[in-house]
Structures are given as C-alpha cells and as structure tokens.
Design an enzyme around this catalytic site. Structure first.
Site, mmCIF file in Angstrom:
data_model
loop_
_atom_site.group_PDB
_atom_site.id
_atom_site.type_symbol
_atom_site.label_atom_id
_atom_site.label_comp_id
_atom_site.label_asym_id
_atom_site.label_seq_id
_atom_site.Cartn_x
_atom_site.Cartn_y
_atom_site.Cartn_z
ATOM 1 N N ASP A 292 0.478 -1.232 -0.492
ATOM 2 C CA ASP A 292 0.124 0.333 -0.117
ATOM 3 C C ASP A 292 0.392 1.055 0.318
ATOM 4 O O ASP A 292 1.787 1.137 1.102
ATOM 5 C CB ASP A 292 -1.308 -0.107 1.010
ATOM 6 N N LEU A 293 0.129 2.249 -0.892
ATOM 7 C CA LEU A 293 1.693 3.678 -0.972
ATOM 8 C C LEU A 293 1.403 4.272 0.155
ATOM 9 O O LEU A 293 0.179 4.557 0.517
ATOM 10 C CB LEU A 293 1.753 4.271 -2.298
ATOM 11 N N ASP A 335 -4.262 2.682 -4.412
ATOM 12 C CA ASP A 335 -2.899 2.720 -4.905
ATOM 13 C C ASP A 335 -2.211 1.933 -3.702
ATOM 14 O O ASP A 335 -1.349 1.432 -3.319
ATOM 15 C CB ASP A 335 -2.574 3.953 -3.676
#
Ligand code: C2E
Ligand code: MG
Ligand code: MG
Length: 693
Positions: A292-293, A335
C-alpha cells in the site's frame, strides 16, 4: 438409378466431373462454415452473413452445373444464351438466400426443413433455367419421371442437410455431414436431371463446341467460382480476426487494470486460488505481499489525478520489472498492489522484498513533479500463516497495516500475536456498520447536578452497544473504532436523534447533553443536522447541550469553530469535555466561548491524595470564574471529593456518587415514587446517592 449411372459414365467427360466435384465440395464446406457464422449473429449482421452465404452457395451450384455441362458429351451443336445463364445464377442466389433466411428464422426443425426445401428448389430451378440457356441444335425430350425425381431429390437432400446444420448438437460431425448432404443434393439433382434429357440432333455430324474450348470455359468457370469462395473466406477470416481482437480487448478489460495493465482484483483472486491449489499439490510455499503506497494521496492532492495516474503506472512498471515471469502482480485498486511469489523457503524472499522496497521508494521524476512515494508492505506465507486465499490475503493486509501504523520501512511479516488485535478491531468495525440498522444501540443517562443545591440540572446521554455475541461493549472500545472507520457520523446522528426524542418524554425540562465526536464536528452538515433534529423532535434548543473534547476541536480548527458558532446561535449550549487531558486548552478557550467546562475525572480521582490535583482544580475553577464559564467536575465517586468541590466553589458535578448512567426506563422511577416533590427538586442528591451506594 442405372440410367443415372450410365448418364454419368457414358455421357460425361470424367476430368470435368472431377473438377465439378472439387468445386462443389469446396464450395459447400465454405457455405456450411458461413452458415454457422450467420447462425451465431444477430439482426443486421445475420442478414449480411445470409446474403454472403447465399452468394457463395449460388456460385457453387452454378459453377458445378456449368463445369458439368462442359463435360456433357453431346454430338450436336450447342450455344449458351447469356441472358438466361445470368438469370439462372440470379435465381439460385436469390432462392438460396431466401431458403437460408427461412432456415434461420425459427429455432425449430420445421424451419430447417422449409428453408432446406427452398434451397433444394432453388438448385433445381437453377438447373432447369440453366438448361434453357443451353440451346441445342436438336430435339430435346424430357423424361418427366426423372425431372420430378431430380427435383424431389434436391428438395429432400437439401432439407436433410439443413436439419443437420441447424441441429442443436454441437458434435464435430455436424458440419461435415451437412456439407456431405449438400454435395449429394447438388450432384444427384444435376445428374438425375441430365438423365431426364434425351437429345436427338437435327443434323448428324454436328460436333458442337470444341473440346478445348469446353475445358477452357470449365476452368474459367471454376476459377470464377473459387474467386467467389475466396472472397467469402476472406470476409469470414477478417470477421473472425475482428471478433477475436474485440474478445481479447473485452477480456483484458475484464481481467486487467486499465491504468497499469496489471491483473485486477478479480483475476488476481482467481489466479491466487489456482496457485494455492497447485502449491497444495506440489507441497511448495507461497508468499503473498500486500503493498500500500504511503504518500500517494499527497501526490493526488498536490499535483492532481493525472499525475497520480502517472505515478501509479511508473510504479507498476517498476514492480513488474522486479518480478519473475512466474510470479503474479496485481493492482487491487487505488494505491493497493499485491504480489504472489513462489518460494522454497522463507529466506528466498529477502532478495525480492528488498528489490520491491527499493523500486517503491526510488524517486519518480515526471514532467511536473519529482516524488518519492514509498510503501508499506505486509507478507503472509502459505501454508505457515494461512491455508486459504481469503485468510492469506487478510493476514498479509494485517501485517501491512502494522507496517503502516508503525511507519516501518521494512516489510512486516504476519504475526498472530501482533496482528490479531487489529483483526478484532476490523471485525468490530464490520459489526458496527450493521449495529444501527439492527437496533443494537441504546442510550443510558447519567445525571449532572448542582454542587450547591444538589438538584439535577441535566443528564448526559452515554451510548451503549449490546453486541449479539460479545455482550455489552464499552464506548471507550468501540467509539475509537467507529471513528477510525468513518462510522461515527451515522452513529452520532442516531444518538442525537434518540437523545432529543427521549428528552421530550421526560417529566421535567432539564438539559440533555450529547457527546459529539471529532469526525462529527468535521462534518459540514452538523449544525444543519442539529437544527433539523430539534425541529423534528420539538425539543427546545436551550434543553440541548453538546459536548466536545479539545481533541475534536483541534482536529477541525477553522471549520469546527464555525460549526460550533452556528450551533450556539441556534440556542444550543456547547460544553468542553474532558478538560485538561487534551492539548492547547487555553488557545481553544480564547477562540470560542464555551457554555461549560467539564473538568476531566483524572484530576478528581487524585483529589485529597495529591496537593497538585487540588491546585489544578482550583486553577480551572478560577479560569472558569474569570471567563464566567461554569465548571462541571466529572467522575465524583466519594463524598470527600464532593465536599472539596463544594468548598472550592465548583458549580456542577457528575459521577457515580451522584448517579450512574442508567437506561431511560429506570431514569425517573424514584421521581414517580415521590410525587409530592416540586418539579425542580426531582432527582436531587438524595435518591441518586441512594441509587449509587
Ligand atoms: P465522557 O463523555 O467523558 O463520559 C463520561 C464517562 O465517564 C462515561 O463513561 C461515564 O460512565 C464515566 N463516568 C461517569 N461517572 C464516573 C465515575 O464516577 N467514575 C468513573 N470511573 N467513570 C465515570 P462511558 O459511558 O464509558 O463513556 C466513555 C466515553 O465514551 C465518554 O466519555 C465519551 O467520550 C464517549 N461516549 C459515550 N457515548 C458517546 C456518544 O454517544 N458519542 C460520542 N461521540 N462519544 C460517546
Ligand atoms: Mg461527555
Ligand atoms: Mg468527559
């Protein structure tokens, strides 16, 4: 039958017959394929295919007929009438097209028979009109029994062919049998009809057309026929290619993420199930890496969605470069990415994880920005951490959340002890989502009393959750979860509505205090909601008080203050809850004029034991006095605490000593039992002290 065989063997030139047969066989194969295409098309496309099939079928029959005629050995002069010849071609093209249309008009055998019969009739019509074009210098006698037999044969065999071709069974013999029957239909019709013809020359010795001319004409006819077939085959191939392309595009659209070209969630889930089944069989390990960004939202907010999309595409390409061809990589949405790696043992994972982390944290330079987004990664292993796809994904997510929470640069591996707490919180959030609808919430009310007179001045509404399995869950446990998952706006609205509605049923006109969470204060619709609820329930605004913590105000500095001002303007009072536990208390007090300060119970619990606690209480009371804001002390549990507060001049108090939070149904039982008391004396210290001890 013998006569027909004799007609073929004696009256026809064998090479020509072979050529006619080849053209006929090839043509019918093409026709059956195209008919199949027409069957699977709809509306206008189907009509287009019917026409193309009709042209090909007509050309096949016509060419077969004329090549055979070139092989007909008759010692009389013969000419071919061009108008009638072209007419015979038109007849067969139109007739077969109509027949094909009828065969496809309904899904029953009757339509197949009718359509086939029409095609058979068109073939016969072509033959006889073609024969009319073949003008012989002699007497032609037609034997009617063969004419009829040839026509019936044509109709019957063609009907049989279409019954087979239109059949619902999708066996591999359907098309070859259908084509075979059509060849039999064309061939038997032609030669039976030729047997019907008896020629007697006007003048003996006339040889008719030269043999070489006939061969040349037959070859030219075959060539033209084949050209028509080639055209149809080309059209069919273009169509198949176009269909395959659009099918592939559609499949990609359904299976792949449009932005990055990686697998999407549903295709990844499917692939994960398959890989797990294979790993189970082979006894291998799998690692699921949830990614997960971290700072992607910043990119989106600061540089816009286009830049955000570019960043995602760059990162996806980088991640893909780090994966082996047999590994899976997907974008699950937003993301969120996920990778699935097959490995022999856990140590093999170190290198790929390092590479992935480096790829994610390396700066990205685009035209408009240079950014380093970074990511949190969580890893769960099959079979060590989970045996099923769902649990494996879930555990990788939990590990990823821990990495994010703790700001870890390194990937976190799933750890049951560390991550189960989060899972419980998530399950709680899931249950919370349904709790309002299921009527699992209830309000309890705790009295707030005047320290000087002992009179109850109001009640604080406190939320209770009766969980179907866990029993009563404390608000200190579920309210932070509801806040975190954005559920507090809905729950808070229920509380406000319920508390105001309850207060209108009380036998007195005391205030009701309702707690408002940070998320609720951040919601721009809060003041409108308060106004609407007051209107709907009919509760006078001065009977409602809302309580907010300093944290809630600090989280919503500007807009929060405006909302509070609107609410105060309605006539509703605003109390500062848990005073002394948050930050920047004085700053908050300076910017907004609260109607009450609620001193946190932490200071009260230490009253009498620690000098500093008394000093703080005094300071807060002095602050309140200097700003003309009454102070309520929370958490009064002992008479000593109450005496100190009375001595120090505290206005109001709330605590177990004065009354515990109780359900609405029990709230006024004492008051009802003592009807002689004046209305404003209802619920003074006396009964609550009795209730609390
Ligand atoms: P709070 O607003 O400060 O509410 C007072 C809490 O102190 C209540 O806990 C009450 O039961 C407890 N309390 C009262 N007197 C005493 C005492 O003498 N000794 C001790 N030890 N505790 C006392 P409760 O009901 O567990 O609620 C805890 C917190 O949950 C509340 O603190 C409030 O922040 C929050 N909460 C409760 N209901 C709601 C609600 O409807 N909305 C929102 N946003 N928050 C709520
Ligand atoms: Mg409160
Ligand atoms: Mg409080």
């Amino acid at each position: 039958m013998l006569a027909v065989a004799r007609c073929i063997a004696v009256e026809h030139d064998l090479p020509m017959i072979v050529l006619a047969f080849l053209v006929c066989a090839l043509g019918t194969v093409v026709v059956t394929q195209m008919f199949e295409r027409a069957r699977s098309s709809k509306a206008m496309t189907c009509m287009g295919w019917i026409f193309l099939t009709g042209v090909t079928a007509g050309a096949t029959v016509w060419c077969t007929h004329f090549i055979s005629m070139m092989g007909y050995k008759v010692n009389v002069g013969a000419r071919i009438d061009p108008v009638l010849t072209v007419a015979s071609l038109m007849v067969v093209v139109a007739g077969t097209s109509i027949g094909l249309w009828v065969a496809l008009a309904g899904a029953t055998t009757r339509f197949a028979i009718a359509g086939g019969a029409l095609v058979g009739a068109a073939i016969a019509a072509m033959h006889f009109s073609g024969m009319a074009a073949y003008q012989i210098d002699g007497l032609v006698d037609w034997r009617m029994e063969y004419v009829v037999a040839s026509t019936l044969l044509s109709v019957a065999l063609s009907s049989a062919a279409f019954v087979v071709l239109c059949g619902s069974r999708s066996g591999r013999w359907r098309l070859p049998v259908g084509a075979g029957l059509l060849v039999a239909c064309i061939g038997s019709m032609h030669f039976t009809a030729m047997t019907a013809m008896q020629v007697e020359a006007f003048a003996a010795g006339e040889t008719g057309m030269e043999s070489d001319d006939k061969h040349g004409l037959a070859l030219a006819t075959a060539l033209v026929g084949m050209l028509a077939m080639a055209l149809s085959i080309t059209a069919a191939r273009i169509d198949r290619r176009t269909r395959a392309d659009s099918f592939r595009r559609l499949r990609d659209f359904a299976m792949k993420d449009c932005l990055t070209g990686l697998l999407n969630r549903s295709s990844f889930n499917q692939a994960l199930e398959e890989r797990l089944a294979a790993a189970r069989k082979a006894g291998t390990k799998l690692a699921l890496i949830a990614i997960d960004l971290d700072r992607f939202k910043e990119v989106n907010d600061l540089h816009g969605h286009k830049a955000g999309d570019q960043v995602l595409a760059v990162l996806a390409a980088r991640l893909q470069q780090q994966m082996r061809s047999e590994d899976l990589l997907a974008r699950l949405g937003g993301d969120e990415f996920v990778a699935l790696v097959e490995l022999g043992d856990r140590a093999q994972l170190d290198a790929p994880l390092r590479r992935l982390a480096a790829a994610l944290s390396a700066p990205i330079s685009l035209e408009t920005l240079t950014a380093s987004v970074g990511a949190s990664m969580g890893v769960a292993l099959y079979p060590d951490d989970a045996q099923t796809a769902d649990l494996l994904s879930n555990n990788a997510d939990l590990a990823m959340y821990r990495a994010k929470r703790e700001g870890m640069q390194e990937p976190c591996f799933y750890d049951p002890q560390l991550d189960e707490f989060v899972r419980r919180k998530m399950e709680l959030a899931c249950d919370l989502r349904l709790a309002v609808g299921r009527g699992e919430f209830e309000l309890h009310y705790q009295p707030q009393s005047s320290v000087r007179t002992g009179m109850v001045v109001g009640y604080e509404a406190l939320l209770r959750w009766n969980h179907p399995v866990l029993g009563r869950v404390s608000p200190t446990d579920f309210i932070p979860v509801a806040e975190e998952h954005g559920l507090m706006v809905v729950i808070g609205e229920w509380v406000l509505r319920r508390a105001c509605a309850d207060a209108t049923t009380w036998p007195c006109s005391r205030k009701v205090s309702v707690n408002v969470s940070p998320r609720q204060l951040g919601n721009p619709g809060l003041s409108a909601l308060v106004e609407q609820v007051l209107r709907e329930t009919g509760l006078p605004p001065h009977r409602l008080e809302i309580e907010l913590t300093e944290t809630a105000i600090m989280q919503n500095r500007e807009r929060g203050m405006d909302t509070l001002r609107h609410i105060q303007a309605l006539g509703v009072s605003v109390a500062l809850d848990d005073f002394g536990t948050g930050y920047s208390s004085l700053e908050t007090m300076r910017r907004f004029r609260f109607d009450k300060i609620k001193l946190d119970r932490f200071f009260i619990s230490e009253l009498g034991d620690r000098e500093q606690a008394l000093a703080v209480v005094r300071a807060v009371l002095a602050l309140g006095r200097s700003m003309s804001i009454p102070v309520l002390a929370e958490g009064i549990e002992t008479r000593n605490q109450l005496d100190i507060l009375r001595r120090e001049g505290c206005e109001e108090a709330q605590g177990y000593l004065l009354g515990r939070p109780i359900p609405l149904a029990s709230l006024f039982v004492h008051d009802v039992a003592r009807p002689g008391l004046p209305a404003n004396a209802i619920g003074s210290f006396g009964p609550h002290l009795v209730a609390a001890t």
